[in-house]
Write a protein that holds these residues in place. Structure first.
Motif, PDB file in Angstrom:
ATOM      1  N   MET A   1      -8.399 -42.982  60.358  1.00 21.79           N
ATOM      2  CA  MET A   1      -8.738 -44.387  60.391  1.00 21.79           C
ATOM      3  C   MET A   1      -7.737 -45.200  59.573  1.00 21.79           C
ATOM      4  O   MET A   1      -7.466 -46.335  59.920  1.00 21.79           O
ATOM      5  CB  MET A   1     -10.154 -44.613  59.866  1.00 21.79           C
ATOM      6  N   ARG A   2      -7.209 -44.609  58.516  1.00 25.73           N
ATOM      7  CA  ARG A   2      -6.202 -45.345  57.734  1.00 25.73           C
ATOM      8  C   ARG A   2      -4.989 -45.676  58.585  1.00 25.73           C
ATOM      9  O   ARG A   2      -4.429 -46.759  58.494  1.00 25.73           O
ATOM     10  CB  ARG A   2      -5.776 -44.530  56.516  1.00 25.73           C
ATOM     11  N   GLY A   3      -4.590 -44.721  59.428  1.00 25.76           N
ATOM     12  CA  GLY A   3      -3.445 -44.950  60.303  1.00 25.76           C
ATOM     13  C   GLY A   3      -3.706 -46.069  61.289  1.00 25.76           C
ATOM     14  O   GLY A   3      -2.843 -46.913  61.539  1.00 25.76           O
ATOM     15  N   ALA A   4      -4.897 -46.098  61.862  1.00 27.47           N
ATOM     16  CA  ALA A   4      -5.249 -47.154  62.804  1.00 27.47           C
ATOM     17  C   ALA A   4      -5.287 -48.508  62.106  1.00 27.47           C
ATOM     18  O   ALA A   4      -4.803 -49.512  62.634  1.00 27.47           O
ATOM     19  CB  ALA A   4      -6.600 -46.863  63.444  1.00 27.47           C
ATOM     20  N   ALA A   5      -5.846 -48.562  60.903  1.00 20.85           N
ATOM     21  CA  ALA A   5      -5.889 -49.809  60.146  1.00 20.85           C
ATOM     22  C   ALA A   5      -4.475 -50.270  59.820  1.00 20.85           C
ATOM     23  O   ALA A   5      -4.166 -51.458  59.911  1.00 20.85           O
ATOM     24  CB  ALA A   5      -6.717 -49.625  58.874  1.00 20.85           C
TER      25      ALA A   5
ATOM     26  N   ALA B   1     -13.174 -48.512  65.988  1.00 21.69           N
ATOM     27  CA  ALA B   1     -13.366 -48.781  64.567  1.00 21.69           C
ATOM     28  C   ALA B   1     -13.372 -50.292  64.364  1.00 21.69           C
ATOM     29  O   ALA B   1     -12.669 -51.021  65.065  1.00 21.69           O
ATOM     30  CB  ALA B   1     -12.255 -48.149  63.745  1.00 21.69           C
ATOM     31  N   ASP B   2     -14.194 -50.757  63.421  1.00 20.65           N
ATOM     32  CA  ASP B   2     -14.193 -52.162  63.022  1.00 20.65           C
ATOM     33  C   ASP B   2     -13.421 -52.264  61.718  1.00 20.65           C
ATOM     34  O   ASP B   2     -13.757 -51.599  60.734  1.00 20.65           O
ATOM     35  CB  ASP B   2     -15.616 -52.686  62.836  1.00 20.65           C
ATOM     36  N   VAL B   3     -12.371 -53.092  61.722  1.00 20.32           N
ATOM     37  CA  VAL B   3     -11.481 -53.232  60.574  1.00 20.32           C
ATOM     38  C   VAL B   3     -11.594 -54.661  60.062  1.00 20.32           C
ATOM     39  O   VAL B   3     -11.460 -55.620  60.836  1.00 20.32           O
ATOM     40  CB  VAL B   3     -10.022 -52.917  60.968  1.00 20.32           C
ATOM     41  N   GLU B   4     -11.853 -54.807  58.758  1.00 17.01           N
ATOM     42  CA  GLU B   4     -11.945 -56.124  58.117  1.00 17.01           C
ATOM     43  C   GLU B   4     -10.558 -56.522  57.620  1.00 17.01           C
ATOM     44  O   GLU B   4      -9.874 -55.728  56.963  1.00 17.01           O
ATOM     45  CB  GLU B   4     -12.926 -56.087  56.948  1.00 17.01           C
TER      46      GLU B   4
ATOM     47  N   THR C   1     -13.211 -59.588  61.543  1.00 16.39           N
ATOM     48  CA  THR C   1     -13.481 -58.214  61.945  1.00 16.39           C
ATOM     49  C   THR C   1     -12.770 -57.981  63.270  1.00 16.39           C
ATOM     50  O   THR C   1     -12.968 -58.745  64.223  1.00 16.39           O
ATOM     51  CB  THR C   1     -14.989 -57.969  62.128  1.00 16.39           C
ATOM     52  N   TYR C   2     -11.930 -56.965  63.300  1.00 17.74           N
ATOM     53  CA  TYR C   2     -11.240 -56.571  64.526  1.00 17.74           C
ATOM     54  C   TYR C   2     -11.788 -55.225  64.978  1.00 17.74           C
ATOM     55  O   TYR C   2     -11.933 -54.307  64.177  1.00 17.74           O
ATOM     56  CB  TYR C   2      -9.735 -56.436  64.295  1.00 17.74           C
ATOM     57  N   ARG C   3     -12.100 -55.128  66.257  1.00 15.59           N
ATOM     58  CA  ARG C   3     -12.521 -53.856  66.846  1.00 15.59           C
ATOM     59  C   ARG C   3     -11.274 -53.226  67.457  1.00 15.59           C
ATOM     60  O   ARG C   3     -10.605 -53.834  68.289  1.00 15.59           O
ATOM     61  CB  ARG C   3     -13.581 -54.074  67.908  1.00 15.59           C
ATOM     62  N   VAL C   4     -10.942 -52.015  67.002  1.00 16.54           N
ATOM     63  CA  VAL C   4      -9.765 -51.321  67.515  1.00 16.54           C
ATOM     64  C   VAL C   4     -10.215 -50.130  68.350  1.00 16.54           C
ATOM     65  O   VAL C   4     -11.210 -49.477  68.040  1.00 16.54           O
ATOM     66  CB  VAL C   4      -8.810 -50.873  66.385  1.00 16.54           C
ATOM     67  N   MET C   5      -9.503 -49.888  69.436  1.00  9.62           N
ATOM     68  CA  MET C   5      -9.756 -48.748  70.305  1.00  9.62           C
ATOM     69  C   MET C   5      -8.646 -47.730  70.068  1.00  9.62           C
ATOM     70  O   MET C   5      -7.466 -48.095  70.066  1.00  9.62           O
ATOM     71  CB  MET C   5      -9.774 -49.170  71.781  1.00  9.62           C
TER      72      MET C   5
ATOM     73  N   ARG D   1      -4.344 -42.846  67.748  1.00  8.32           N
ATOM     74  CA  ARG D   1      -3.322 -43.864  68.031  1.00  8.32           C
ATOM     75  C   ARG D   1      -3.985 -45.109  68.606  1.00  8.32           C
ATOM     76  O   ARG D   1      -4.882 -45.019  69.450  1.00  8.32           O
ATOM     77  CB  ARG D   1      -2.277 -43.319  68.992  1.00  8.32           C
ATOM     78  N   LEU D   2      -3.514 -46.256  68.159  1.00 10.07           N
ATOM     79  CA  LEU D   2      -4.074 -47.540  68.570  1.00 10.07           C
ATOM     80  C   LEU D   2      -3.790 -47.809  70.046  1.00 10.07           C
ATOM     81  O   LEU D   2      -2.645 -47.753  70.490  1.00 10.07           O
ATOM     82  CB  LEU D   2      -3.468 -48.658  67.719  1.00 10.07           C
ATOM     83  N   LEU D   3      -4.844 -48.070  70.822  1.00 10.41           N
ATOM     84  CA  LEU D   3      -4.711 -48.398  72.246  1.00 10.41           C
ATOM     85  C   LEU D   3      -4.877 -49.897  72.488  1.00 10.41           C
ATOM     86  O   LEU D   3      -4.284 -50.454  73.403  1.00 10.41           O
ATOM     87  CB  LEU D   3      -5.752 -47.641  73.068  1.00 10.41           C
ATOM     88  N   GLY D   4      -5.714 -50.554  71.685  1.00  8.99           N
ATOM     89  CA  GLY D   4      -5.959 -51.979  71.849  1.00  8.99           C
ATOM     90  C   GLY D   4      -6.840 -52.488  70.722  1.00  8.99           C
ATOM     91  O   GLY D   4      -7.380 -51.715  69.942  1.00  8.99           O
ATOM     92  N   TYR D   5      -6.955 -53.816  70.648  1.00  8.36           N
ATOM     93  CA  TYR D   5      -7.811 -54.418  69.627  1.00  8.36           C
ATOM     94  C   TYR D   5      -8.267 -55.787  70.082  1.00  8.36           C
ATOM     95  O   TYR D   5      -7.679 -56.389  70.975  1.00  8.36           O
ATOM     96  CB  TYR D   5      -7.091 -54.511  68.281  1.00  8.36           C
TER      97      TYR D   5
END
Length: 79
Positions: A1-5, A31-34, A50-54, A60-64
């Motif tokens: 999750m740290r990598g995605a953030a 994941a929801d990232v503040e 709050t951003y929702r990341v897929m 690996r980040l696919l979208g947000y």
């Protein structure tokens, strides 16, 4: 999750504040990232989002998408 953030932070040009939720999906994770969007004084007036990341199964980040914007000192109302 740290990598995605961190990936989200690079795309937005800001540092993520925290990860508030993580959920498995059939295709990976969400994941929801503040994130701090606008610093204000006093700090309780700072604009947060709050951003929702897929993410894929490897994280690996696919979208947000931004799902919420609020002042740092704001509490959620009960529904």
């Amino acid at each position: 999750m740290r990598g995605a953030a961190a990936q989200l932070g690079e795309l937005l040009g800001t540092s993520p504040d925290s990860v508030s939720a993580v959920r498995p999906t059939p295709d990976g994770w969400t994941a929801d990232v503040e994130v701090v969007e606008l610093e204000r004084v006093p700090d309780t007036m700072t604009v947060m989002a709050t951003y929702r990341v897929m993410l894929d199964p490897q994280g690996r980040l696919l979208g947000y998408e931004r799902v919420r914007r609020y002042a740092r000192g704001q509490l959620d109302r009960q529904r």
